[in-house]
Write a protein that holds these residues in place. Structure first.
Motif, PDB file in Angstrom:
ATOM      1  N   HIS A   1       0.859  -1.184   0.000  1.00 24.35           N
ATOM      2  CA  HIS A   1       0.000   0.000   0.000  1.00 24.35           C
ATOM      3  C   HIS A   1       0.897   1.237   0.000  1.00 24.35           C
ATOM      4  N   LEU A   2       0.297   2.373  -0.282  1.00 29.36           N
ATOM      5  CA  LEU A   2       1.048   3.635  -0.393  1.00 29.36           C
ATOM      6  C   LEU A   2       0.867   4.439   0.878  1.00 29.36           C
ATOM      7  N   ASN A   3       1.960   4.845   1.471  1.00 29.35           N
ATOM      8  CA  ASN A   3       1.948   5.697   2.665  1.00 29.35           C
ATOM      9  C   ASN A   3       2.794   6.923   2.379  1.00 29.35           C
ATOM     10  N   LYS A   4       2.112   8.011   1.973  1.00 29.91           N
ATOM     11  CA  LYS A   4       2.807   9.227   1.575  1.00 29.91           C
ATOM     12  C   LYS A   4       3.747   8.921   0.416  1.00 29.91           C
ATOM     13  N   ARG A   5       5.039   9.098   0.606  1.00 26.33           N
ATOM     14  CA  ARG A   5       5.983   8.865  -0.495  1.00 26.33           C
ATOM     15  C   ARG A   5       6.703   7.533  -0.359  1.00 26.33           C
ATOM     16  N   GLN A   6       6.111   6.605   0.390  1.00 32.17           N
ATOM     17  CA  GLN A   6       6.707   5.283   0.563  1.00 32.17           C
ATOM     18  C   GLN A   6       5.703   4.201   0.195  1.00 32.17           C
ATOM     19  N   ILE A   7       6.221   3.157  -0.425  1.00 33.00           N
ATOM     20  CA  ILE A   7       5.414   1.970  -0.706  1.00 33.00           C
ATOM     21  C   ILE A   7       5.746   0.935   0.369  1.00 33.00           C
ATOM     22  N   ILE A   8       4.733   0.543   1.140  1.00 34.20           N
ATOM     23  CA  ILE A   8       4.919  -0.423   2.223  1.00 34.20           C
ATOM     24  C   ILE A   8       4.497  -1.794   1.713  1.00 34.20           C
ATOM     25  N   CYS A   9       5.466  -2.701   1.618  1.00 36.06           N
ATOM     26  CA  CYS A   9       5.205  -4.061   1.134  1.00 36.06           C
ATOM     27  C   CYS A   9       5.217  -5.032   2.316  1.00 36.06           C
ATOM     28  N   HIS A  10       4.452  -6.094   2.210  1.00 36.99           N
ATOM     29  CA  HIS A  10       4.409  -7.056   3.298  1.00 36.99           C
ATOM     30  C   HIS A  10       4.230  -8.470   2.763  1.00 36.99           C
ATOM     31  N   VAL A  11       4.725  -9.428   3.549  1.00 33.86           N
ATOM     32  CA  VAL A  11       4.464 -10.854   3.332  1.00 33.86           C
ATOM     33  C   VAL A  11       4.092 -11.409   4.701  1.00 33.86           C
ATOM     34  N   ARG A  12       2.846 -11.790   4.860  1.00 33.04           N
ATOM     35  CA  ARG A  12       2.325 -12.202   6.162  1.00 33.04           C
ATOM     36  C   ARG A  12       1.906 -13.669   6.109  1.00 33.04           C
ATOM     37  N   ASP A  13       2.244 -14.401   7.173  1.00 35.22           N
ATOM     38  CA  ASP A  13       1.830 -15.802   7.244  1.00 35.22           C
ATOM     39  C   ASP A  13       1.283 -16.107   8.629  1.00 35.22           C
ATOM     40  N   SER A  14       0.624 -17.235   8.742  1.00 34.29           N
ATOM     41  CA  SER A  14       0.058 -17.674  10.031  1.00 34.29           C
ATOM     42  C   SER A  14       0.823 -18.881  10.551  1.00 34.29           C
ATOM     43  N   GLY A  15       2.149 -18.887  10.316  1.00 35.15           N
ATOM     44  CA  GLY A  15       2.974 -20.034  10.673  1.00 35.15           C
ATOM     45  C   GLY A  15       3.391 -20.058  12.120  1.00 35.15           C
ATOM     46  N   ILE A  16       4.531 -20.706  12.368  1.00 37.04           N
ATOM     47  CA  ILE A  16       4.962 -20.979  13.744  1.00 37.04           C
ATOM     48  C   ILE A  16       5.503 -19.733  14.443  1.00 37.04           C
ATOM     49  N   GLY A  17       5.853 -18.683  13.708  1.00 40.40           N
ATOM     50  CA  GLY A  17       6.371 -17.468  14.325  1.00 40.40           C
ATOM     51  C   GLY A  17       7.860 -17.540  14.635  1.00 40.40           C
ATOM     52  N   ILE A  18       8.399 -16.419  15.067  1.00 43.80           N
ATOM     53  CA  ILE A  18       9.841 -16.302  15.365  1.00 43.80           C
ATOM     54  C   ILE A  18       9.989 -15.711  16.752  1.00 43.80           C
ATOM     55  N   SER A  19      10.839 -16.304  17.575  1.00 41.60           N
ATOM     56  CA  SER A  19      11.064 -15.810  18.937  1.00 41.60           C
ATOM     57  C   SER A  19      11.823 -14.482  18.906  1.00 41.60           C
ATOM     58  N   PRO A  20      11.697 -13.651  19.952  1.00 42.92           N
ATOM     59  CA  PRO A  20      12.432 -12.371  19.990  1.00 42.92           C
ATOM     60  C   PRO A  20      13.936 -12.545  19.854  1.00 42.92           C
ATOM     61  N   GLU A  21      14.494 -13.624  20.455  1.00 48.86           N
ATOM     62  CA  GLU A  21      15.929 -13.847  20.337  1.00 48.86           C
ATOM     63  C   GLU A  21      16.322 -14.101  18.886  1.00 48.86           C
ATOM     64  N   GLN A  22      15.525 -14.884  18.176  1.00 52.09           N
ATOM     65  CA  GLN A  22      15.834 -15.172  16.776  1.00 52.09           C
ATOM     66  C   GLN A  22      15.609 -13.947  15.891  1.00 52.09           C
ATOM     67  N   GLN A  23      14.644 -13.089  16.245  1.00 48.46           N
ATOM     68  CA  GLN A  23      14.397 -11.877  15.465  1.00 48.46           C
ATOM     69  C   GLN A  23      15.617 -10.952  15.445  1.00 48.46           C
ATOM     70  N   ALA A  24      16.402 -10.972  16.521  1.00 46.96           N
ATOM     71  CA  ALA A  24      17.572 -10.097  16.602  1.00 46.96           C
ATOM     72  C   ALA A  24      18.648 -10.482  15.599  1.00 46.96           C
ATOM     73  N   THR A  25      18.668 -11.762  15.167  1.00 39.68           N
ATOM     74  CA  THR A  25      19.730 -12.223  14.265  1.00 39.68           C
ATOM     75  C   THR A  25      19.184 -12.796  12.966  1.00 39.68           C
ATOM     76  N   ILE A  26      17.891 -12.610  12.734  1.00 40.73           N
ATOM     77  CA  ILE A  26      17.265 -13.289  11.599  1.00 40.73           C
ATOM     78  C   ILE A  26      17.825 -12.837  10.256  1.00 40.73           C
ATOM     79  N   PHE A  27      18.346 -11.570  10.194  1.00 44.58           N
ATOM     80  CA  PHE A  27      18.885 -11.056   8.939  1.00 44.58           C
ATOM     81  C   PHE A  27      20.401 -11.258   8.824  1.00 44.58           C
ATOM     82  N   HIS A  28      21.003 -11.998   9.774  1.00 44.12           N
ATOM     83  CA  HIS A  28      22.431 -12.301   9.685  1.00 44.12           C
ATOM     84  C   HIS A  28      22.648 -13.480   8.739  1.00 44.12           C
TER      85      HIS A  28
END
Length: 719
Positions: A489-516
């Motif tokens: 969707h469009l938010n001012k001058r930014q396009i906000i894209c998303h990919v959403r699922d109803s899966g098992i989820g990610i713990s906060p500890e794993q979220q800190a390193t998920i992009f490593h």
């Protein structure tokens, strides 16, 4: 008057030995009758030595010789006074200071050798009583002298500084003059001047002042703080540079110099500092500490301080304090430590990655090789179809693995390049949907958010496709049932894209390193742990950011942004609204303020050109590449496909294409979008038999120039 006869030898015994020969020769000449002038010599009588002056007056001849008459005068006192005067004169002439006596009219009555040297006055000029303001090298005027005489007559003594120029008229002789008014019985009031040459002193003083100013400027502009305390004078501050003022909580050094700590801060804090200073002086040591303060911008700053013992030349104690801002150094050390830890972790993960690559590559290869061999020996159609599916799945898996490794290599080598061009996001997302739909797990609903607006923006379509696909593939791995949805969707001058699922989820500890790199949410899941890091790099290179929002057991939503950069010449279109049923994870980013839900969308005018050989299309690019979205097709099927995808506002058609002619294409176009303008590329109207109601808006000859083409199209295009 009594006469007494004394033998010459006895008389000479009363005379000092060094003078006896001279006196004896004098008397011998008198015995021979020669007239003599007076003679002066020393003579001892009892315990006293006198200076006698003998003056012969006349003589008579006697049988035994000559008889001289005269007188002897005791000139001891006179000689003593004259000797003292000579000594005083020698002393006055020997001193480096200039000494002179003047009458009130400026006449020089006396001057010593030093003044004559400085002023250039001769002995004759002194005897002629020349006036001081008449000297050729003096800058004293008669008016100045008269005014100054009035002052000295009132004060009897005073001082002044006077410049007396030397012969080269370049280096002045600057004198500091002490003057006294003395009454003389013969000459009346005399003004005595004692002048001392201070030229060299002034030069050194100026150099000291300049040096002090230079050192002060250097110290005040140093980034580090510096102060000096007098340990023998109640620890009062002797010096403080500008940088130390901030630490001492004053605005300028004058508020500190000459004061002690009890006069500038609280008694408790001052006592802590005094105890520390006394310890330094007592043990002749130094103390080092680190503390946190606020800088002038109000930001947190870390300062390192050292106070150490020193001494003056006389041995009295000093305390010198030095401090400097080490915020950047501490930050750098933290960053280096973090980089070291990251490098070590990356090395560990890379080693683990290489160890896993053997398994990751061998598994699909073994499946491909094994089932390829079995397929050749299997006659059952269903069994053969299942084996084909297995081979195809493992081939895709192997290809994805190789692509990720190649992308990683390009990123690390700095060779990853992006190609920005206008992209229809709605069309691209439908392509993503179609490409990934067959891989979706059976119990999962995979959809593209239909409320996503039709947007065209400049970005790299291939890399955006890759980001969506990687995130969707990741969602497939961890979602066994429920729903997977993606969109934007469009938010001012930014396009906000998303990919959403109803899966098992990610713990906060794993979220800190998920992009490593090489980090996997589940070590037993397929993959290399490179997909998300590659997505992060690609999104950032496209000018956006990416993050994850997740809750264990409730699903995950990856959200990334893209700058909205429509081609030049975009038109305003209808407003869009974010639907209520969107997930909270998406809505939180989509609606940041009350009226964000009605953000205006911008669409670009699209022109579709259908011709087998590109002739008109290059002209359109030269005219409208920066204003409109241009697409080209070479056959009828491609024209229809692109028209349905992009819904262009104008279509330029050649009369005949290899699979279809314009007469067949125009009804299809008008049925899909009746408002589309159609221009026919032909040399004459009778080249193609078309009905009068075929709705052709424009006839464009093939041999048209860019200027003529612009003139014909301009009325039908928005400005």
């Amino acid at each position: 008057m009594q006469y007494r006869q004394v033998a010459l030898d006895d008389y000479l015994q009363q005379i000092p030995p060094e003078e006896q020969a001279q006196v004896k020769a004098y008397f011998d000449n008198m015995d021979q009758g020669f007239a003599q002038g007076s003679i002066q010599y020393s003579w001892r009588a009892s315990s006293q030595t006198m200076v006698l002056r003998v003056e012969p007056i006349s003589h008579t001849t006697q049988p035994t010789g000559f008889l001289w008459e005269g007188y002897t005068q005791n000139v001891t006192e006179l000689v003593s006074q004259r000797t003292q005067t000579q000594r005083l004169s020698q002393a006055i002439n020997a001193v480096s200071e200039a000494i002179l006596a003047l009458k009130v009219d400026g006449s020089i009555m006396f001057c010593n050798h030093a003044f004559r040297t400085y002023s250039g006055i001769t002995a004759e000029e002194e005897q002629q009583r020349v006036k001081i303001y008449q000297l050729p090298k003096s800058n004293i005027t008669q008016e100045w002298w008269d005014q100054w005489v009035c002052q000295i007559q009132q004060a009897e003594r005073t001082t002044f500084t006077h410049n007396l120029w030397q012969q080269d008229n370049v280096h002045p002789w600057v004198s500091e003059n002490y003057t006294y008014r003395v009454h003389d019985p013969f000459y009346g009031d005399l003004i005595w001047i004692f002048a001392r040459d201070i030229s060299e002193r002034l030069k050194w003083e100026k150099q000291m002042v300049d040096l002090h100013a230079m050192v002060s400027s250097i110290l005040n502009h140093l980034p580090g703080s510096l102060f000096v305390k007098d340990g023998a004078n109640d620890f009062r501050y002797l010096f403080c540079n500008q940088a130390a003022c901030t630490l001492l909580e004053v605005s300028n050094p004058e508020q500190v110099i000459g004061r002690q700590d009890f006069e500038r801060t609280t008694a408790e804090r001052a006592q802590e500092i005094r105890t520390e200073d006394q310890y330094i002086v007592e043990h002749r040591t130094r103390i080092k500490r680190v503390d946190t303060r606020q800088n002038e911008q109000g930001e947190k700053a870390i300062w390192e301080h050292i106070k150490f013992y020193s001494e003056k030349q006389d041995g009295s104690p000093l305390i010198i304090g030095v401090g400097w801002d080490v915020t950047s150094r501490v930050q750098l050390e933290k960053e280096l430590q973090l980089a070291k830890e990251k490098a070590e972790e990356a090395g560990r993960l890379k080693s683990a990655f290489l160890a896993k690559m053997r398994h990751e590559i061998r598994t699909p290869l073994n499946a491909i090789l094994g089932f390829s061999h079995i397929i050749a020996e299997t006659d059952e159609v269903e069994e053969r179809r299942n084996m084909y599916t297995i081979v195809e799945t493992n081939t895709d898996r192997l290809l994805s693995l190789i692509n990720e490794i190649l992308d990683l290599s390009k990123i690390e080598a700095g060779m990853l390049e992006l190609s920005f061009k206008p992209v229809n996001l709605n069309v691209l997302c439908n392509e993503v949907l179609n490409a990934n739909l067959f891989r979706c797990p059976g119990n999962v609903i995979f959809t593209f958010d239909a409320t996503s607006p039709r947007l065209i923006t400049r970005t790299d379509s291939n890399r955006l496709f890759q980001v969506f696909s990687n995130l969707i593939t990741n969602a497939f791995k961890f979602t066994t049932e429920g729903e997977i949805q993606f969109g934007y969707h469009l938010n001012k001058r930014q396009i906000i894209c998303h990919v959403r699922d109803s899966g098992i989820g990610i713990s906060p500890e794993q979220q800190a390193t998920i992009f490593h790199r090489f980090v996997k949410g589940n070590d037993f899941a397929q993959g290399t742990g490179l997909g998300l890091p590659i997505c992060k790099v690609l999104v950032e290179k496209m000018g956006g950011t990416i993050h994850v929002e997740s809750e264990v057991g409730k699903g995950t939503c990856f959200i990334f942004t893209l700058p909205y950069d429509p081609p030049v010449g975009a038109q305003r279109a209808k407003k869009i609204t974010v639907p209520i049923h969107q997930s909270a994870l998406v809505q939180e980013n989509a609606v940041s303020e009350e009226n964000t839900a009605s953000e205006e969308n911008e669409e670009v005018t699209t022109i579709l050109v259908g011709e087998e050989e590109p002739h008109i299309f290059p002209l359109l690019q030269s005219l409208y590449a920066e204003r409109y979205f241009l697409i080209s097709a070479s056959d009828g099927v491609e024209i229809v496909t692109l028209f349905e995808q992009y819904r262009p506002q104008m279509v330029l058609l050649a009369p005949q294409l290899k699979d279809m002619n314009a007469e067949e294409l125009i009804p299809i176009i008008k049925e899909v979008e009746p408002t589309t303008h159609i221009a026919l590329l032909t040399t004459a109207r009778d080249e193609l038999p078309l009905a009068e109601d075929s709705a052709i808006d424009l006839w464009i000859p093939h041999e048209v120039t860019a200027a003529q083409l612009d003139e014909q199209l301009r009325p039908l295009l928005p400005h």
